[in-house]
Design an enzyme around this catalytic site. Structure first.
Site, short mmCIF file in Angstrom:
data_model
loop_
_atom_site.label_atom_id
_atom_site.label_comp_id
_atom_site.label_asym_id
_atom_site.label_seq_id
_atom_site.Cartn_x
_atom_site.Cartn_y
_atom_site.Cartn_z
CD GLU A 175 9.18 11.51 -15.59
OE1 GLU A 175 8.67 12.28 -16.41
OE2 GLU A 175 9.92 11.89 -14.68
CB SER A 179 14.09 21.48 -15.61
OG SER A 179 13.38 22.69 -15.78
CE LYS A 193 12.44 18.61 -11.26
NZ LYS A 193 11.26 19.05 -12.02
CG HIS A 231 -1.72 -1.22 1.41
ND1 HIS A 231 -2.99 -1.40 0.94
CD2 HIS A 231 -1.38 -2.38 2.03
CE1 HIS A 231 -3.41 -2.60 1.26
NE2 HIS A 231 -2.45 -3.23 1.91
#
Ligand code: ARG
Length: 466
Positions: free
Chosen positions: A291, A278, A284, A157
């Site tokens: 992804e 970024s 970043k 969970h």
């Protein structure tokens, strides 16, 4: 009159719009090698039943070999009327060798030809995919072996559950990929049945020796009903479903790693080679590789749906709707191979932060062990579970760590607590209890590594079948 291969009964030419929509050559040129080998073996079959002479067969085979070289070297010129790979190759063969080329299509249709070409292509591709999967599993196994001492929280969970080895988590994904590879064997068997000799719909009228033809094309069996064979795309649907499931496995692996790479977790650092920055925020480091794997992995199911919708309620045998199958098959293959390769590189070059992994462990994660401690003292599990729960609440109430409770305090909760309870507060001890096969103890993780190693040293899908 139309100059198309099928143009005999046509009086006007095809509209340019339909010509464009109807043409599949941009996609199915990928089948050039399969189309050529099919035509070579088919011409040999025709020769053995005297529909071609030895000389004609030789000239056809030589011509086809030349065409193959043209494709390989990028010299094949696609002409405006080349509707698909089958018509293009036949047109070129006629240019190269003249008359005998016009005999090669006897008894054959593009309907049985395309299904055969695609099966040959898929068989080859299954082996490539299997190789990519095995490469990925190998990288995971290498890391799992080297980093077996690293411990971290295991999550259910997405909440901290029990301490586990980092290698145990890594291998949990490797087992999914092994299972994907196992499933490829079945897909290979289903694909290994030759449709050639089914003609357009009714079969082959010239006593073609289909078993010999299948043997020469390296198929294991032949289809038993020509009407079924020309309309069957189940092997592609199976492939697309298989790819969807593999994509889902990859997406779950990627998701874990994306979470682990956040500053909040900080368990792993994705290498520069597999992250991007970024354009606005200089600090970043984005896990784009993961992804993309997650996104593309999920989208593969769309391709599976797409072909299934094409097949839904389609009249039996061949219909042109089926031409859509190429786009889904090729694009699924391309996407899946690229994400498998990127996954391999990402896992290979990421850095695991063993200290952060360990620091994320907390003693309440040993509450289960506290219950097991009582079980070992003869307390029934439900009662032990209840007592351990009370210990957690008591510590929370007193705002202390669970192991800071005194023996007296513990004894008021359950009389079976004793001084040896101190041994429970040790993550390694906790992990080492799980000795049964499949658990997170060192011996069990090594057992997994050995089994996967043995499997990796085993030959690939096609070799296993043969
Ligand atoms: N390009 C076609 C396809 O991919 C080949 C089969 C065409 N057959 C036909 N009768 N039009 O499906």
């Amino acid at each position: 009159m139309s100059n198309k291969l099928w143009g005999g009964r046509f009086t006007t030419s095809t509209s340019p719009e339909l010509e464009k929509l109807n043409s599949s050559i941009d996609l199915d040129k990928r089948l050039y090698a399969e189309d050529i080998i099919c035509s070579k073996m088919y011409s040999k079959s025709l020769c053995s039943i005297n529909l071609l002479t030895d000389d004609e067969t030789k000239s056809i085979c030589d011509g086809l070999d030349r065409i193959k070289i043209e494709w390989e070297q990028g010299d094949f010129k696609i002409l405006p009327g080349d509707e698909d790979i089958h018509t293009a190759n036949e047109r070129r063969l006629k240019e190269l060798i003249g008359e005998p080329a016009t005999k090669i299509h006897v008894g054959r249709s593009r309907n049985d030809q395309v299904a055969t070409d695609m099966k040959l292509w898929l068989k080859k591709s299954i082996n490539e995919l299997d190789k990519c999967l095995r490469d990925l599993v190998q990288i995971i196994v290498n890391r799992a072996t080297k980093e077996i001492e690293i411990v971290m929280p295991g999550y259910t969970h997405l909440q901290r559950a029990q301490p586990v080895r980092w290698s145990h988590w890594l291998l949990s994904h490797a087992w999914n990929f092994k299972s994907d590879s196992d499933k490829l064997e079945q897909l290979y068997t289903h694909t290994n049945i030759m449709p050639l000799g089914s003609g357009a719909i009714a079969g082959n009228p010239f006593h073609i020796e289909r078993h010999l033809l299948a043997y020469s094309l390296d198929f294991n069996a032949i289809t038993q009903n020509s009407m079924q064979a020309v309309g069957d795309r189940d092997f592609i649907v199976e492939f697309l479903f298989w790819a969807s499931l593999t994509g889902i496995h990859l997406s779950r692996f990627a998701e874990d790693l994306i979470l682990f790479s956040t500053k909040e977790f900080d368990f792993v650092t994705i290498s520069d080679s597999h992250s991007t920055g970024s354009s606005l925020m200089p600090q970043k480091r984005n896990p784009d590789s993961l992804e993309l794997i997650r996104g593309i992995g999920g989208s593969l199911f769309g391709q599976c749906c797409s072909l299934m919708m094409t097949l839904k309620s389609l009249p039996s045998t061949y219909n042109k709707d089926l031409q859509n199958d190429k786009e889904t098959m090729f694009s699924t293959y391309d996407k899946l191979t690229s994400i498998l390769k990127v996954a391999k590189g990402t896992v290979e070059f990421l850095k695991v932060n063993s200290i952060k992994c360990r620091e994320a462990l907390s003693f309440e994660m040993l509450a289960t062990d506290l219950a097991y401690y009582l079980v070992r003292k003869g307390v029934p599990f439900r009662e032990a579970h209840h007592a351990a729960g009370k210990v957690v609440t008591e510590a929370e109430k007193k705002e202390v760590f669970i192991y800071d409770l005194t023996l007296e305090e513990l004894k008021t909760i359950n009389e079976h607590f004793d001084s040896d309870v101190a041994k429970v507060w040790n993550y390694e001890n906790s992990i080492e209890q799980y000795q049964a096969i499949g658990g997170t103890s060192k011996s069990s993780v090594l057992h997994q590594i050995n089994s996967l190693d043995a499997w990796l040293n085993y030959t690939n899908v096609a070799a296993k079948e043969a």
